[in-house]
Design a protein around this motif. Structure first.
Motif, PDB file in Angstrom:
ATOM      1  N   THR A  67      83.657  21.000  51.700  1.00 57.96           N
ATOM      2  CA  THR A  67      83.088  20.230  50.415  1.00 57.96           C
ATOM      3  C   THR A  67      81.659  19.869  50.279  1.00 57.96           C
ATOM      4  O   THR A  67      81.436  19.435  51.675  1.00 57.96           O
ATOM      5  CB  THR A  67      84.100  19.340  50.091  1.00 57.96           C
ATOM      6  OG1 THR A  67      83.662  18.576  48.778  1.00 57.96           O
ATOM      7  CG2 THR A  67      84.354  17.950  51.093  1.00 57.96           C
ATOM      8  N   CYS A  80      94.035  18.470  48.559  1.00 58.62           N
ATOM      9  CA  CYS A  80      93.405  19.848  48.110  1.00 58.62           C
ATOM     10  C   CYS A  80      93.646  20.759  49.055  1.00 58.62           C
ATOM     11  O   CYS A  80      93.491  22.015  48.573  1.00 58.62           O
ATOM     12  CB  CYS A  80      91.997  19.652  47.970  1.00 58.62           C
ATOM     13  SG  CYS A  80      91.514  18.289  46.674  1.00 58.62           S
ATOM     14  N   HIS A 105      86.175  22.994  47.831  1.00 54.59           N
ATOM     15  CA  HIS A 105      86.118  21.929  46.969  1.00 54.59           C
ATOM     16  C   HIS A 105      84.903  21.754  46.546  1.00 54.59           C
ATOM     17  O   HIS A 105      83.799  21.477  47.051  1.00 54.59           O
ATOM     18  CB  HIS A 105      86.539  20.485  47.815  1.00 54.59           C
ATOM     19  CG  HIS A 105      86.600  19.378  47.147  1.00 54.59           C
ATOM     20  ND1 HIS A 105      85.426  18.375  47.056  1.00 54.59           N
ATOM     21  CD2 HIS A 105      87.600  18.905  46.161  1.00 54.59           C
ATOM     22  CE1 HIS A 105      85.984  17.320  46.165  1.00 54.59           C
ATOM     23  NE2 HIS A 105      87.056  17.630  45.567  1.00 54.59           N
TER      24      HIS A 105
END
Length: 213
Positions: A67, A80, A105
């Motif tokens: 992410t 997630c 993400h």
């Protein structure tokens, strides 16, 4: 092995058979037959767990998610991890909304939890100190204050989420997740999302260790 998710309101446990929760102040000192592996977003509650259960280990450093988001909470990472594509909503003390695409993400945002919304109304005026009407309809304007408060809370949450769903699947978890999921026709409620992510993280480390032998 027991997995543990330490939140702001409750401490949740999972032992492969069931999920249960304790209020942090009511954590008892007792011997468990398994080690506890935990993640935490509340240091005081983490201290309470460690005081009650010495055989507890923080696994936050091994929960890794691809992410660009800076400072993403470990609970959001875990929720997630098990979702390749979709919108993940963890509705607890706060409502976190995160987007996954091709196991990456992309970002997310945070809303107050239902209890925080209600508290905010109480702080505005004693006339708004009402119990949340969970049966309020979002298809017609309210005609009383209690319904107006419930409508305002639920409409702001659902409108925000609907604005980013588009063609994505929506996954709910958390204490209020099952309730909120009812407002979305194609939603999936899964109370195991965080624990699944924790287990995925553990499995990756075990696999890596076996490969290095």
């Amino acid at each position: 092995m027991i997995l543990c998710d330490i939140g702001n309101t409750y401490i949740h446990f999972y032992d492969r058979r069931r999920i249960w929760k304790n209020e942090p102040k009511k954590i008892e000192k007792k011997e468990l037959h398994s080690d506890i592996y935990y993640i935490s977003v509340n240091m005081e509650n983490e201290k309470r767990l460690l005081k009650a259960h010495k055989n507890s280990y923080n696994m936050s450093k091994i929960v890794e998610l691809q992410t660009p988001y800076k400072g993403l909470g470990v609970d959001r990472k875990a929720a997630c991890l098990g979702i390749s594509d979709g919108v993940i909503i963890d509705a607890g003390s706060a409502i976190t909304v995160d987007i996954m695409e091709k196991e990456v993400h992309l970002g997310g945002y945070i809303l107050p939890g239902l209890a925080s919304y209600i508290q905010a109304y109480r702080q505005i005026s004693s006339a708004l100190d009402k119990k949340l009407n969970l049966a309020v309809s979002l298809d017609e304007l309210p005609l009383d204050t209690q319904s107006a408060i419930g409508f305002g809370i639920l409409q702001s949450i659902t409108s925000s989420i609907n604005g980013i769903i588009k063609d994505k699947k929506v996954y709910f978890t958390g204490g209020d997740g099952k309730f909120l999921s009812k407002f979305f026709a194609e939603s999936i409620y899964n109370e195991m999302l965080v624990f699944n992510g924790m287990q995925i993280s553990i499995d990756k480390i075990l696999k890596k260790n076996r490969e290095n032998i």
